[in-house]
Design a protein around this motif. Structure first.
Motif, PDB file in Angstrom:
ATOM      1  N   MET A  44       0.890  -1.164   0.180  1.00  0.00           N
ATOM      2  CA  MET A  44       0.151  -0.018  -0.019  1.00  0.00           C
ATOM      3  C   MET A  44       0.987   1.180   0.108  1.00  0.00           C
ATOM      4  O   MET A  44       0.595   2.166  -0.755  1.00  0.00           O
ATOM      5  N   ARG A  45       2.194   1.289   0.957  1.00  0.00           N
ATOM      6  CA  ARG A  45       2.800   2.302   0.904  1.00  0.00           C
ATOM      7  C   ARG A  45       3.663   2.723  -0.375  1.00  0.00           C
ATOM      8  O   ARG A  45       3.538   3.711  -0.898  1.00  0.00           O
ATOM      9  N   SER A  46       3.877   1.351  -1.189  1.00  0.00           N
ATOM     10  CA  SER A  46       4.561   1.492  -2.514  1.00  0.00           C
ATOM     11  C   SER A  46       3.535   2.179  -3.560  1.00  0.00           C
ATOM     12  O   SER A  46       3.775   3.183  -4.064  1.00  0.00           O
ATOM     13  N   SER A  47       2.285   1.673  -3.362  1.00  0.00           N
ATOM     14  CA  SER A  47       1.278   2.142  -4.338  1.00  0.00           C
ATOM     15  C   SER A  47       0.973   3.556  -4.119  1.00  0.00           C
ATOM     16  O   SER A  47       0.935   4.320  -5.055  1.00  0.00           O
ATOM     17  N   LEU A  48       0.915   3.885  -2.724  1.00  0.00           N
ATOM     18  CA  LEU A  48       0.283   5.302  -2.455  1.00  0.00           C
ATOM     19  C   LEU A  48       1.413   6.361  -2.739  1.00  0.00           C
ATOM     20  O   LEU A  48       1.221   7.350  -3.436  1.00  0.00           O
ATOM     21  N   ALA A  49       2.624   5.924  -2.907  1.00  0.00           N
ATOM     22  CA  ALA A  49       3.876   6.496  -3.107  1.00  0.00           C
ATOM     23  C   ALA A  49       3.887   6.859  -4.604  1.00  0.00           C
ATOM     24  O   ALA A  49       4.258   7.779  -5.257  1.00  0.00           O
ATOM     25  N   ILE A  50       3.588   5.882  -5.242  1.00  0.00           N
ATOM     26  CA  ILE A  50       3.690   5.792  -6.691  1.00  0.00           C
ATOM     27  C   ILE A  50       2.225   6.678  -7.231  1.00  0.00           C
ATOM     28  O   ILE A  50       2.492   7.536  -8.143  1.00  0.00           O
ATOM     29  N   ALA A  51       1.035   6.711  -6.541  1.00  0.00           N
ATOM     30  CA  ALA A  51       0.088   7.266  -7.027  1.00  0.00           C
ATOM     31  C   ALA A  51       0.164   8.851  -6.696  1.00  0.00           C
ATOM     32  O   ALA A  51      -0.021   9.444  -7.540  1.00  0.00           O
ATOM     33  N   LEU A  52       0.904   9.028  -5.332  1.00  0.00           N
ATOM     34  CA  LEU A  52       1.336  10.422  -5.140  1.00  0.00           C
ATOM     35  C   LEU A  52       2.052  10.991  -5.865  1.00  0.00           C
ATOM     36  O   LEU A  52       2.018  12.194  -6.551  1.00  0.00           O
ATOM     37  N   ALA A  86      -6.775  28.951  -6.156  1.00  0.00           N
ATOM     38  CA  ALA A  86      -8.277  28.141  -6.043  1.00  0.00           C
ATOM     39  C   ALA A  86      -8.188  27.099  -6.610  1.00  0.00           C
ATOM     40  O   ALA A  86      -8.408  25.947  -5.997  1.00  0.00           O
ATOM     41  N   ARG A  87      -7.987  27.308  -7.754  1.00  0.00           N
ATOM     42  CA  ARG A  87      -8.037  25.922  -8.831  1.00  0.00           C
ATOM     43  C   ARG A  87      -7.068  24.946  -8.346  1.00  0.00           C
ATOM     44  O   ARG A  87      -7.291  23.713  -8.210  1.00  0.00           O
ATOM     45  N   SER A  88      -5.888  25.251  -8.380  1.00  0.00           N
ATOM     46  CA  SER A  88      -4.757  24.483  -7.910  1.00  0.00           C
ATOM     47  C   SER A  88      -4.791  23.816  -6.664  1.00  0.00           C
ATOM     48  O   SER A  88      -4.609  22.656  -6.789  1.00  0.00           O
ATOM     49  N   THR A  89      -5.299  24.461  -5.799  1.00  0.00           N
ATOM     50  CA  THR A  89      -5.743  24.003  -4.511  1.00  0.00           C
ATOM     51  C   THR A  89      -6.599  22.728  -4.678  1.00  0.00           C
ATOM     52  O   THR A  89      -6.576  21.584  -3.942  1.00  0.00           O
ATOM     53  N   THR A  90      -7.725  22.986  -5.195  1.00  0.00           N
ATOM     54  CA  THR A  90      -8.675  22.045  -5.445  1.00  0.00           C
ATOM     55  C   THR A  90      -8.205  20.396  -6.114  1.00  0.00           C
ATOM     56  O   THR A  90      -8.460  19.486  -5.742  1.00  0.00           O
ATOM     57  N   ILE A  91      -7.167  20.949  -7.055  1.00  0.00           N
ATOM     58  CA  ILE A  91      -6.639  19.786  -7.988  1.00  0.00           C
ATOM     59  C   ILE A  91      -5.978  18.997  -6.929  1.00  0.00           C
ATOM     60  O   ILE A  91      -5.939  17.751  -6.990  1.00  0.00           O
ATOM     61  N   GLY A 143      -6.897  15.208  -5.709  1.00  0.00           N
ATOM     62  CA  GLY A 143      -6.084  14.070  -6.121  1.00  0.00           C
ATOM     63  C   GLY A 143      -5.442  13.361  -4.907  1.00  0.00           C
ATOM     64  O   GLY A 143      -5.505  12.054  -5.037  1.00  0.00           O
ATOM     65  N   LEU A 144      -4.960  14.034  -3.903  1.00  0.00           N
ATOM     66  CA  LEU A 144      -4.253  13.492  -2.828  1.00  0.00           C
ATOM     67  C   LEU A 144      -5.553  12.335  -2.253  1.00  0.00           C
ATOM     68  O   LEU A 144      -5.304  11.517  -1.924  1.00  0.00           O
ATOM     69  N   LEU A 145      -6.500  12.886  -2.016  1.00  0.00           N
ATOM     70  CA  LEU A 145      -7.738  12.301  -1.213  1.00  0.00           C
ATOM     71  C   LEU A 145      -8.291  10.995  -2.225  1.00  0.00           C
ATOM     72  O   LEU A 145      -8.187   9.958  -1.679  1.00  0.00           O
ATOM     73  N   ARG A 146      -8.112  11.339  -3.571  1.00  0.00           N
ATOM     74  CA  ARG A 146      -8.451  10.132  -4.177  1.00  0.00           C
ATOM     75  C   ARG A 146      -7.211   8.983  -4.343  1.00  0.00           C
ATOM     76  O   ARG A 146      -7.570   7.747  -4.450  1.00  0.00           O
ATOM     77  N   ASN A 147      -5.945   9.507  -4.325  1.00  0.00           N
ATOM     78  CA  ASN A 147      -4.882   8.427  -4.317  1.00  0.00           C
ATOM     79  C   ASN A 147      -4.745   7.754  -2.855  1.00  0.00           C
ATOM     80  O   ASN A 147      -4.477   6.443  -2.945  1.00  0.00           O
ATOM     81  N   MET A 148      -5.164   8.412  -1.913  1.00  0.00           N
ATOM     82  CA  MET A 148      -5.120   7.782  -0.499  1.00  0.00           C
ATOM     83  C   MET A 148      -6.382   6.840  -0.494  1.00  0.00           C
ATOM     84  O   MET A 148      -6.274   5.740   0.172  1.00  0.00           O
ATOM     85  N   SER A 149      -7.543   7.078  -1.037  1.00  0.00           N
ATOM     86  CA  SER A 149      -8.582   6.312  -1.029  1.00  0.00           C
ATOM     87  C   SER A 149      -8.216   4.812  -1.941  1.00  0.00           C
ATOM     88  O   SER A 149      -8.458   3.955  -1.387  1.00  0.00           O
ATOM     89  N   LEU A 150      -7.456   5.234  -2.694  1.00  0.00           N
ATOM     90  CA  LEU A 150      -7.077   4.154  -3.709  1.00  0.00           C
ATOM     91  C   LEU A 150      -5.945   3.096  -2.955  1.00  0.00           C
ATOM     92  O   LEU A 150      -6.178   1.881  -3.031  1.00  0.00           O
ATOM     93  N   ALA A 151      -5.166   3.790  -2.100  1.00  0.00           N
ATOM     94  CA  ALA A 151      -4.161   3.063  -1.459  1.00  0.00           C
ATOM     95  C   ALA A 151      -4.710   2.297  -0.365  1.00  0.00           C
ATOM     96  O   ALA A 151      -4.347   1.032  -0.092  1.00  0.00           O
ATOM     97  N   LEU A 152      -5.987   3.024   0.421  1.00  0.00           N
ATOM     98  CA  LEU A 152      -6.689   2.057   1.281  1.00  0.00           C
ATOM     99  C   LEU A 152      -7.318   0.661   0.727  1.00  0.00           C
ATOM    100  O   LEU A 152      -7.279  -0.267   1.310  1.00  0.00           O
ATOM    101  N   VAL A 153      -7.757   1.145  -0.470  1.00  0.00           N
ATOM    102  CA  VAL A 153      -8.476  -0.142  -1.158  1.00  0.00           C
ATOM    103  C   VAL A 153      -7.589  -1.010  -1.471  1.00  0.00           C
ATOM    104  O   VAL A 153      -7.887  -2.258  -1.190  1.00  0.00           O
ATOM    105  N   LEU A 154      -6.385  -0.672  -1.948  1.00  0.00           N
ATOM    106  CA  LEU A 154      -5.237  -1.426  -2.451  1.00  0.00           C
ATOM    107  C   LEU A 154      -4.875  -2.271  -1.088  1.00  0.00           C
ATOM    108  O   LEU A 154      -4.579  -3.457  -1.154  1.00  0.00           O
ATOM    109  N   MET A 155      -4.724  -1.572   0.035  1.00  0.00           N
ATOM    110  CA  MET A 155      -4.085  -2.288   1.040  1.00  0.00           C
ATOM    111  C   MET A 155      -5.146  -3.502   1.725  1.00  0.00           C
ATOM    112  O   MET A 155      -4.706  -4.652   1.995  1.00  0.00           O
ATOM    113  N   VAL A 156      -6.339  -3.217   1.705  1.00  0.00           N
ATOM    114  CA  VAL A 156      -7.373  -3.988   2.083  1.00  0.00           C
ATOM    115  C   VAL A 156      -7.337  -5.192   1.259  1.00  0.00           C
ATOM    116  O   VAL A 156      -7.477  -6.565   1.467  1.00  0.00           O
ATOM    117  N   LEU A 157      -7.383  -4.967  -0.292  1.00  0.00           N
ATOM    118  CA  LEU A 157      -7.062  -6.100  -1.146  1.00  0.00           C
ATOM    119  C   LEU A 157      -5.927  -6.867  -1.208  1.00  0.00           C
ATOM    120  O   LEU A 157      -5.974  -8.243  -1.149  1.00  0.00           O
TER     121      LEU A 157
END
Length: 815
Positions: free
Chosen positions: A14-22, A153-158, A162-176
């Protein structure tokens, strides 16, 4: 087995995936932001251009009409744009007609704006009238930080999305990962951990449900295969250890190993027995402490050797050392120290072989090499060593010593008549009596038989006083030796003859001194025995003559200077040839024919007589073989051959006789051996056995020189002899000496009683022959009939057809 969360594969994946995703998210966001920044810049420029388009006409009318109010309204209309920090309308003379200023407030993004571009940017638009005349200009200044606010403002949103999306993905991967990989691996690991490597007991790892055919299934299969192999090897290792234990315990040697701390790592039964403790009580105990309780010195010596082997990493083999066991018994051990690694621990293997028996045997052999087995006195080897040291010491100190050669008188008679056992007891007591008379620095040695040597160093600096002291001690020895000794209810009085030589004697070595003392001893015997004699210069010549004689006799044997002579033996009744005796003569290259009286005695005393006896026997066999081949050998005719005691007592005497007869294809009936009484009596039982064996093959035996020895009826009855030869010393005075006459008559009567033939030796006169003819069946041998002849002369004279023996008087033939 529990694994920490942060150490699990799922977390690591998960850590590796998160690092790559981030990382990828950041890169994508940066690209997106960059493109957005570029668009934002264009948007700002477009806004400014739009402002210029809207304000250009009003501003141009204001400057054309110089209407400050209109100019002010135009500038006031620009306040709507919050990113504008300054706006002004200038006439053609650059005079401000109207202006607006706004100071930007504090901003958290100012630092970023400063990195990206200038904080303030100025724009200008020239106002040109329709006829092309320059009438003034509009000046605008913007704050890039305020202009980029929508971009930030737009950049902050981006970035946040993206961070929230990648962390969610890492969490899903860790469970998997956890359910698909980590959890099954933990199950496999837990099952694997319950199996002990040394006791697998047939246990295996079960497959995880749903993973039998994937990589995890392969891991389980590989692990089970490994366990099976380990189980097989463990079984083999266990068997090997059991076999090794059997081998170690079967070894009589001590075998054990100690670690750096000196503790027992393993040991065999021999070690347990040595220390009298069980295996379990010794393992882990300090070896040095255990042995130190027995012997501190021995323990320290072993400790030094073990430490040396461990530090040098080199084995030390076959080191002899004395070790004492738990019972206090001292053993001679051969120790070996071998460094090795035992399960990763530096240890030293110690092997101790008990060589006590070998060492004691070597000590006995060494003792036998230097000491006499009967008396435990120094033997010839040690005597030589001590004598050399005594002579060197006397030369160094300028003093004189003496060497005494002691020979017991007529001791051989005791051995021959009473047996060697009693003789050995006498020798032992006599040696003890002689030891009581010597000083501590003196050396008393036994040369062998009844001969002893006494070395007396440091007698006196004056040679005459040294001779006197040596003579006085020799006389004390003679008195002591002649003291009566009682053994087996018999009293023995023994005498001795002593030869003395003073040393240093010129440059003479030990051999020469012994020879000089021996010569002096024989002079003492010649002087009547039971006395001592000091070696004089005049005796040296005699001693040298003996050395010269020995050398010449050895040369004579090698060069075949000994020649055969044959003397006939005549039947007294018929006057015919009855037999012949083979005699030896020495044909010296310078002295000519040498009488046997000059060399036979020395041959016997030196032991060379064996070689000469064999040479004579072989030559006689060759001669008989030649006679038989030509048909000249008479029927039932024998040649007599003299045997020395040394030859008769050889262990292979019978085999040598048989071998020589077989070599020349001769029957035993051609040979008669003549032996002396002394030779027969030395080993009577052994001699009787040998005589009987050869008699079965046709050989006969004659007792030579009968009457000069013991002439005992008891041994004469036991000896399987066929003939008696009366010594010529009795025949010489036969007709003049009544005692000789009576003695010869007695011998003939004894021989007749025992059914033995008699041969009279040394018959030289007709009167002697006439006296002997009074008895029937007497054979004669002597110069009356013939002298010893060359073998060819004997053949021609006595073995040719129709030859008759002729009598001789005064060495002249009579026909």
């Amino acid at each position: 087995m529990r694994i920490e969360f942060f150490n699990r594969i799922a977390f690591k994946l998960m850590r590796s995936s998160l690092a790559i995703a981030l990382t990828l998210g950041v890169i994508v966001a940066l690209v997106q932001v960059y493109m957005d920044l570029s668009d934002q810049r264009h948007a700002i420029d477009n806004n400014i251009q739009e402002i210029f388009r809207v304000t250009e006409n009003p501003a141009q009318r204001a400057v054309h009409l110089l209407d400050s109010t209109l100019a002010g309204e135009v500038v006031k209309g620009l306040e709507y744009y919050n990113f504008l920090t300054y706006a002004a309308i200038l006439d053609d003379k650059n005079q401000i007609m109207a202006e607006h200023r706004r100071e930007p407030g504090p901003s958290g993004t100012l630092w970023l704006t400063q990195l990206l571009m200038d904080e303030i940017k100025q724009y200008e638009l020239d106002l040109i009238y329709s006829d092309g005349t320059y009438e003034g200009r509009i000046v605008l200044r913007i704050s890039n930080d305020l202009a980029l606010a929508p971009f930030y403002a737009r950049s902050t949103t981006i970035f946040i999305s993206g961070l929230l999306r990648n962390m969610s993905l890492a969490l899903v991967l860790m469970v998997l990962y956890h359910y698909a990989l980590t959890r099954p691996l933990i199950q496999i690991s837990n099952k694997f951990s319950t199996i002990r490597p040394d006791h697998t007991e047939g246990r295996r790892i079960d497959h995880v449900k749903g993973h039998k055919s994937d990589e995890l299934g392969q891991i389980v299969e590989a692990a089970n295969a490994f366990i099976a192999t380990l189980e097989e090897r463990q079984t083999g290792l266990t068997q090997s250890e059991q076999q090794l234990r059997i081998i170690l315990d079967a070894s009589p040697n001590q075998i054990f190993a100690v670690n750096k701390s000196g503790e027992f790592v393993f040991l065999n039964i021999a070690t347990e027995r040595f220390y009298g403790q069980a295996h379990g009580k010794l393992i882990g105990k300090n070896y040095y402490g255990i042995h130190k309780a027995i012997s501190d010195k021995e323990a320290n010596a072993i400790l030094i050797n073990i430490k040396r082997a461990d530090s040098d990493k080199r084995k030390s083999l076959d080191m002899e050392q004395r070790l004492t066991d738990a019972k206090g018994v001292v053993f001679a051990m051969q120790m070996s120290y071998i460094p090795f690694d035992f399960y990763g621990e530096s240890c030293v293997l110690v092997i101790g072989a008990d060589i006590t028996g070998r060492v004691e045997a070597e000590e006995r052999v060494e003792h036998l090499a230097y000491f006499d087995t009967l008396t435990d006195l120094p033997n010839r080897n040690m005597l030589y060593d001590h004598l050399k040291m005594d002579i060197s010491r006397c030369r160094r100190t300028g003093s004189y010593g003496a060497l005494l050669f002691i020979d017991l008188d007529d001791f051989k008679r005791i051995n021959d008549t009473l047996g060697h056992s009693l003789g050995d007891q006498l020798l032992l007591q006599l040696s003890q009596q002689m030891q009581s008379q010597k000083r501590q620095t003196d050396t008393l040695a036994r040369l062998g038989g009844d001969e002893f040597i006494l070395s007396l160093p440091d007698l006196h600096n004056d040679i005459d006083f040294a001779k006197q002291q040596a003579t006085e001690l020799a006389k004390r020895l003679l008195d002591r030796i002649s003291t009566p000794i009682t053994l087996e209810n018999r009293e023995f009085i023994i005498s001795a003859s002593i030869g003395i030589v003073i040393y240093p004697y010129g440059e003479s070595d030990t051999e020469s001194l012994l020879r000089f003392a021996d010569t002096a001893m024989y002079k003492a015997k010649q002087s009547g025995r039971n006395c001592c004699q000091i070696f004089e210069e005049s005796m040296a010549t005699e001693a040298n003559n003996l050395v010269q004689l020995e050398s010449e006799l050895r040369t004579a044997i090698q060069s075949q200077q000994f020649v055969l002579r044959v003397q006939p033996i005549i039947d007294g009744q018929s006057g015919k040839l009855a037999a012949a005796e083979a005699l030896i003569r020495w044909n010296h290259p310078e002295r000519g024919m040498v009488s046997p009286l000059e060399f036979i005695g020395f041959l016997e005393s030196s032991g060379m007589i064996r070689e000469v006896d064999q040479l004579v026997f072989v030559e006689v066999c060759q001669y008989i073989h030649a006679l038989r081949s030509t048909g000249e050998m008479p029927e039932e005719f024998r040649f007599s051959v003299n045997l020395s005691a040394s030859t008769l007592h050889r262990s292979d005497f019978v085999q040598r006789v048989e071998s020589t007869l077989a070599q020349y294809n001769l029957p035993g009936t051609c040979i008669e051996f003549e032996i002396t009484e002394g030779a027969a009596l030395q080993r009577l039982d052994e001699v009787i056995q040998k005589l009987k064996v050869l008699q079965l093959q046709g050989l006969t035996f004659a007792l030579d020189d009968f009457g000069t020895g013991y002439s005992s009826l008891s041994y004469l009855k036991r000896l399987p002899i066929n003939k008696i030869k009366i010594d010529k010393s009795f025949i010489k005075d036969l007709i003049f000496d009544p005692q000789d006459e009576a003695l010869v008559a007695s011998v003939i009567a004894i021989a007749d009683t025992l059914n033995l033939r008699v041969v009279a030796e040394g018959v030289e006169s007709e009167d002697q022959a006439a006296w002997l003819n009074c008895y029937s069946d007497i054979w004669y041998q002597g110069y009356l009939f013939d002298r010893p002849l060359h073998p060819e002369a004997f053949r021609e004279k006595y073995l040719q057809p129709q030859q008759t023996p002729r009598l001789v008087t005064d060495n002249v033939l009579k026909y």
